[in-house]
Enzyme design. Structure first.
Site, PDB file in Angstrom:
ATOM      1  N   GLU A 129     -33.363 -21.485   0.841  1.00 56.34           N
ATOM      2  CA  GLU A 129     -34.122 -21.250   2.067  1.00 56.34           C
ATOM      3  C   GLU A 129     -33.362 -21.778   3.285  1.00 56.34           C
ATOM      4  O   GLU A 129     -33.441 -21.203   4.362  1.00 56.34           O
ATOM      5  CB  GLU A 129     -35.496 -21.933   1.978  1.00 56.34           C
ATOM      6  CG  GLU A 129     -36.456 -21.284   0.998  1.00 56.34           C
ATOM      7  CD  GLU A 129     -36.865 -19.892   1.410  1.00 56.34           C
ATOM      8  OE1 GLU A 129     -36.856 -19.580   2.620  1.00 56.34           O
ATOM      9  OE2 GLU A 129     -37.203 -19.089   0.500  1.00 56.34           O
ATOM     10  N   GLY A 130     -32.640 -22.868   3.101  1.00 58.67           N
ATOM     11  CA  GLY A 130     -31.925 -23.474   4.221  1.00 58.67           C
ATOM     12  C   GLY A 130     -32.839 -24.365   5.049  1.00 58.67           C
ATOM     13  O   GLY A 130     -34.048 -24.168   5.107  1.00 58.67           O
TER      14      GLY A 130
END
Length: 268
Positions: A121-122
């Site tokens: 997802e970061g």
């Protein structure tokens, strides 16, 4: 329900009356079933109040897979209804969950699953649009209110508070996953974490109608199903994205990692 939510609508007294909520979209279609593939029965204009008789899961609309059945007998995407809450506000259509685990499945995922989701997802410290323009923060949290006002952690988030927020979000996705799996499916904590990552990425509505879930419910070997079905979920905007290809490979690797700890249908 991504739009700014004011104070929650006042609770009705304990009667059988359905609660009413305003439409937020300019013109919102009410369909014959809980999904965008169903025919349009009527449309509502912005600001028009609709009475919700029950709610169910369906096609995900901008990350929200809840659909509201109105007193007109049709379904409208909850994304366009200002209920003031993130989640169900009334009973589920048809008497609740069709899954076999009731409430005994693992509500969250193991550390390997958290790390996998966070990796792909970061990290976003403060609310900002993601690559397709949706406001997000932390590790994939989709903002429900303006400036993510529903988030209880102070901005900018640290990676620690972002993971706490992710842990807060995950029970929504484990619940919808449990809802569509029957009680004959047996999954360990690594398999459960991998499927939760997939659900978090693709939305509850898409998961509910997937061939992957159908095959698991038929009793097919989970490792075989995951290896054959997860790689198919690699498209965004009609294009193959290498990031999704790589994420699916990581999910399969985790799914096939042996573990003796059961997560579904009963959490150990």
């Amino acid at each position: 329900m991504k739009f700014l939510a004011l104070a929650a609508c006042a609770l009705l007294s304990s009667t059988s009356l359905a609660a009413s909520y305003p439409i937020t979209g300019n013109t919102v279609n009410c369909r014959s079933g809980p999904g965008t593939s169903y025919g349009v029965k009527k449309s509502y204009k912005k600001g028009q109040s609709v009475s919700i008789t029950c709610q169910t899961s369906g096609t995900s609309v901008n990350g929200n897979s809840i659909w509201d059945k109105t007193s007109d007998g049709c379904y409208v995407a909850d994304y366009y209804v200002k209920t003031g809450r993130n989640g169900y506000v009334t009973s589920k259509c048809g008497g609740g969950s069709s899954g076999g685990s009731s409430d005994s499945h693992c509500k969250k995922v193991n550390a390997a699953g958290i790390n996998l989701i966070a990796q792909w997802e970061g990290f976003v410290a403060s609310p900002k649009p993601d690559p397709i323009g949706l406001p997000t923060v932390g590790y994939g949290h989709l903002c429900k209110q303006k400036n993510c006002a529903e988030v209880k952690y102070k901005f900018p988030l640290s990676k620690t508070t972002a993971k706490q927020l992710l842990n807060d979000d995950l029970p929504t996705y484990t619940a919808c996953l449990a809802k569509v799996l029957n009680s004959k499916v047996k999954l360990n904590d690594n398999q459960w974490a991998a499927l939760t990552s997939w659900t978090f990425n693709n939305g509850c509505g898409n998961v509910a109608t997937s061939t992957l879930v159908k095959r698991l419910n038929k009793g097919e070997n989970p490792n075989t199903v995951a290896s054959e079905e997860l790689p198919k979920w690699r498209l965004a905007g009609g294009r193959v994205l290498q990031g999704l290809v790589n994420r699916r490979k990581a999910e399969i690797k985790l799914f096939k990692t042996a573990s003796s700890k059961q997560a579904y249908p009963k959490c150990q």
